[in-house]
Write a protein that holds these residues in place. Sequence first.
Motif, PDB file in Angstrom:
ATOM      1  N   PHE A  70     -25.600 -12.763 -33.381  1.00 36.57           N
ATOM      2  CA  PHE A  70     -25.788 -14.217 -33.583  1.00 36.57           C
ATOM      3  C   PHE A  70     -26.041 -15.010 -32.428  1.00 36.57           C
ATOM      4  O   PHE A  70     -25.390 -14.843 -31.454  1.00 36.57           O
ATOM      5  CB  PHE A  70     -24.494 -14.654 -34.444  1.00 36.57           C
ATOM      6  N   ASP A  71     -27.117 -16.125 -32.538  1.00 35.29           N
ATOM      7  CA  ASP A  71     -27.419 -16.804 -31.389  1.00 35.29           C
ATOM      8  C   ASP A  71     -27.219 -18.432 -31.413  1.00 35.29           C
ATOM      9  O   ASP A  71     -27.563 -18.641 -32.663  1.00 35.29           O
ATOM     10  CB  ASP A  71     -28.959 -16.453 -31.088  1.00 35.29           C
ATOM     11  N   THR A  72     -26.504 -18.893 -30.556  1.00 38.13           N
ATOM     12  CA  THR A  72     -26.362 -20.214 -30.687  1.00 38.13           C
ATOM     13  C   THR A  72     -26.652 -20.930 -29.400  1.00 38.13           C
ATOM     14  O   THR A  72     -26.971 -20.117 -28.557  1.00 38.13           O
ATOM     15  CB  THR A  72     -24.809 -20.555 -31.614  1.00 38.13           C
ATOM     16  N   ALA A  73     -26.236 -22.088 -29.133  1.00 39.08           N
ATOM     17  CA  ALA A  73     -26.375 -23.038 -27.884  1.00 39.08           C
ATOM     18  C   ALA A  73     -25.499 -24.297 -27.887  1.00 39.08           C
ATOM     19  O   ALA A  73     -25.219 -24.732 -28.847  1.00 39.08           O
ATOM     20  CB  ALA A  73     -27.664 -22.927 -27.397  1.00 39.08           C
ATOM     21  N   TYR A  74     -25.097 -24.587 -26.717  1.00 32.71           N
ATOM     22  CA  TYR A  74     -24.216 -25.580 -26.464  1.00 32.71           C
ATOM     23  C   TYR A  74     -25.096 -26.727 -26.918  1.00 32.71           C
ATOM     24  O   TYR A  74     -24.412 -27.876 -27.664  1.00 32.71           O
ATOM     25  CB  TYR A  74     -23.911 -25.985 -24.965  1.00 32.71           C
ATOM     26  N   ALA A  82     -24.132 -14.818 -29.031  1.00 38.69           N
ATOM     27  CA  ALA A  82     -24.537 -15.245 -27.665  1.00 38.69           C
ATOM     28  C   ALA A  82     -24.464 -16.891 -27.644  1.00 38.69           C
ATOM     29  O   ALA A  82     -24.828 -17.425 -28.913  1.00 38.69           O
ATOM     30  CB  ALA A  82     -25.878 -14.709 -27.748  1.00 38.69           C
ATOM     31  N   THR A  83     -24.418 -17.428 -26.773  1.00 42.02           N
ATOM     32  CA  THR A  83     -24.662 -18.743 -26.511  1.00 42.02           C
ATOM     33  C   THR A  83     -25.276 -19.203 -25.254  1.00 42.02           C
ATOM     34  O   THR A  83     -25.262 -18.383 -24.348  1.00 42.02           O
ATOM     35  CB  THR A  83     -23.096 -19.624 -27.002  1.00 42.02           C
ATOM     36  N   LYS A  84     -25.254 -20.568 -25.028  1.00 43.54           N
ATOM     37  CA  LYS A  84     -26.111 -20.849 -23.686  1.00 43.54           C
ATOM     38  C   LYS A  84     -25.693 -22.124 -23.089  1.00 43.54           C
ATOM     39  O   LYS A  84     -24.943 -23.020 -23.618  1.00 43.54           O
ATOM     40  CB  LYS A  84     -27.651 -21.101 -23.956  1.00 43.54           C
ATOM     41  N   LEU A  85     -25.875 -22.153 -21.609  1.00 43.80           N
ATOM     42  CA  LEU A  85     -25.348 -23.340 -20.964  1.00 43.80           C
ATOM     43  C   LEU A  85     -26.666 -23.983 -20.516  1.00 43.80           C
ATOM     44  O   LEU A  85     -27.543 -23.279 -19.556  1.00 43.80           O
ATOM     45  CB  LEU A  85     -24.457 -22.809 -19.677  1.00 43.80           C
ATOM     46  N   ASN A  86     -26.837 -25.061 -20.560  1.00 45.91           N
ATOM     47  CA  ASN A  86     -28.183 -26.153 -20.343  1.00 45.91           C
ATOM     48  C   ASN A  86     -27.820 -27.014 -19.280  1.00 45.91           C
ATOM     49  O   ASN A  86     -27.395 -27.999 -19.650  1.00 45.91           O
ATOM     50  CB  ASN A  86     -28.859 -26.520 -21.579  1.00 45.91           C
ATOM     51  N   ALA A  87     -28.385 -26.691 -18.087  1.00 40.69           N
ATOM     52  CA  ALA A  87     -28.086 -27.619 -17.028  1.00 40.69           C
ATOM     53  C   ALA A  87     -28.862 -28.741 -17.006  1.00 40.69           C
ATOM     54  O   ALA A  87     -28.824 -29.950 -16.300  1.00 40.69           O
ATOM     55  CB  ALA A  87     -28.044 -27.005 -15.606  1.00 40.69           C
ATOM     56  N   LEU A  88     -30.175 -28.677 -17.744  1.00 41.23           N
ATOM     57  CA  LEU A  88     -30.887 -29.875 -17.865  1.00 41.23           C
ATOM     58  C   LEU A  88     -30.609 -31.000 -18.805  1.00 41.23           C
ATOM     59  O   LEU A  88     -31.121 -32.022 -18.703  1.00 41.23           O
ATOM     60  CB  LEU A  88     -32.375 -29.287 -18.025  1.00 41.23           C
ATOM     61  N   MET A  89     -29.812 -30.326 -19.751  1.00 38.48           N
ATOM     62  CA  MET A  89     -29.785 -31.366 -21.022  1.00 38.48           C
ATOM     63  C   MET A  89     -28.264 -32.121 -20.930  1.00 38.48           C
ATOM     64  O   MET A  89     -27.494 -31.896 -21.899  1.00 38.48           O
ATOM     65  CB  MET A  89     -29.716 -30.717 -22.171  1.00 38.48           C
TER      66      MET A  89
END
Length: 372
Positions: free
Chosen positions: A46-50, A75-82
């Motif tokens: 399963f894939d998600t993101a902040y 899975a998830t993610k860290l977005n330094a641009l947003m």
Amino acid sequence: MSDYFGKETPKLGFGLMRLPKKGLHTDIEQVKHMVDLFMEAGFTYFDTAYVYLGSEAAARKALVERYPRDSFTLATKLNALMTAPTEKAAKKQFYTSLERTGAGYFDYYLLHALMEVSYKRYDKYHLWEFVNEQKAKGLIRHIGFSFHAGPQLLDQLLTEHPEVDFVQLQINYADWENPGVTARANYEVARKHGKSIVVMEPVKGGKLADPPAKVKKLFEEYRPDMSCASWAIRFAASLDGIITVLSGMSNTAQMEDNLSYMKQFQPLNGEEQKIIREAQKILGKSSAIPCTSCHYCTEGCPKKIPIPEIFSAMNKQLGNGQMAEAVSDYRKATGSGGRASECINCGQCEQVCPQRLKVTDYLKQCAEKLED
């Protein structure tokens, strides 16, 4: 939980980016049903993101609170641009994601959407070191990053960060030789470095589920029982070194379709590969706007222009010559404001676009064609 690394068995991943809605909110009961179908079929990724609005909370309600933690991978993610432009705010995303999901740890954790305009911020904020620290604590099992640029930068990043376990790449048959996406070249760089790959956008934001009529005819003449989406997902899954192919399924019907051919996956055969090459030739001549509807462009738009919806409307005319339908869809998308002609050319959308589209130029084209 079995480890994917070193294995060549493609899997289907559930991308929690385009979840079904009930009004303005996520249809959590439908998501639960989709999760159940997915798990019952033997799939676990399963894939998600902040930055996916409501996605991590949905993962908690539909998955984490209903299944044993060792029965799935998240899975998830860290977005330094947003995020707010500080190191502290960027790192806080990790802890917020842990809280939102209730997962305890992440099987796969990604630095999100690395490209020319963003990758230096991950260095500036010491985020590579940060995720390695979390891995050492057992809060992350595998470290990776998602990528939206060319092979030269990808080679640089993988050379500088050999500790990366995997990379997430945009791969689909339409973009395989697209100079704006460089899917094949990026794939080859990742494999040269010995990295396993998670595939994103295999159906190009849904565009390849409903391709131009000539492409659809090719597929239907050979396999009338198979959806157009199946060709796209099987193309990506047939490559070597694939951990999983993410499908951003938006309803139960899409889930059932994907499971029907991925549960007992068969790679593309020689004849099917030839048909894909014919489809690539047709699409190479397409004038459609290659937007994947990720909506990164809309969050910071000062005029609140629904850019992906406008481009989708325009593609009715560019891709299929359906001018009346294009105008109708455009009016629906902009009924409450945010017309293409209101663009002030600030360029914010182009800075965050993973496809590196000339968004403002396309909006001018849309305004000229679709507005009264």
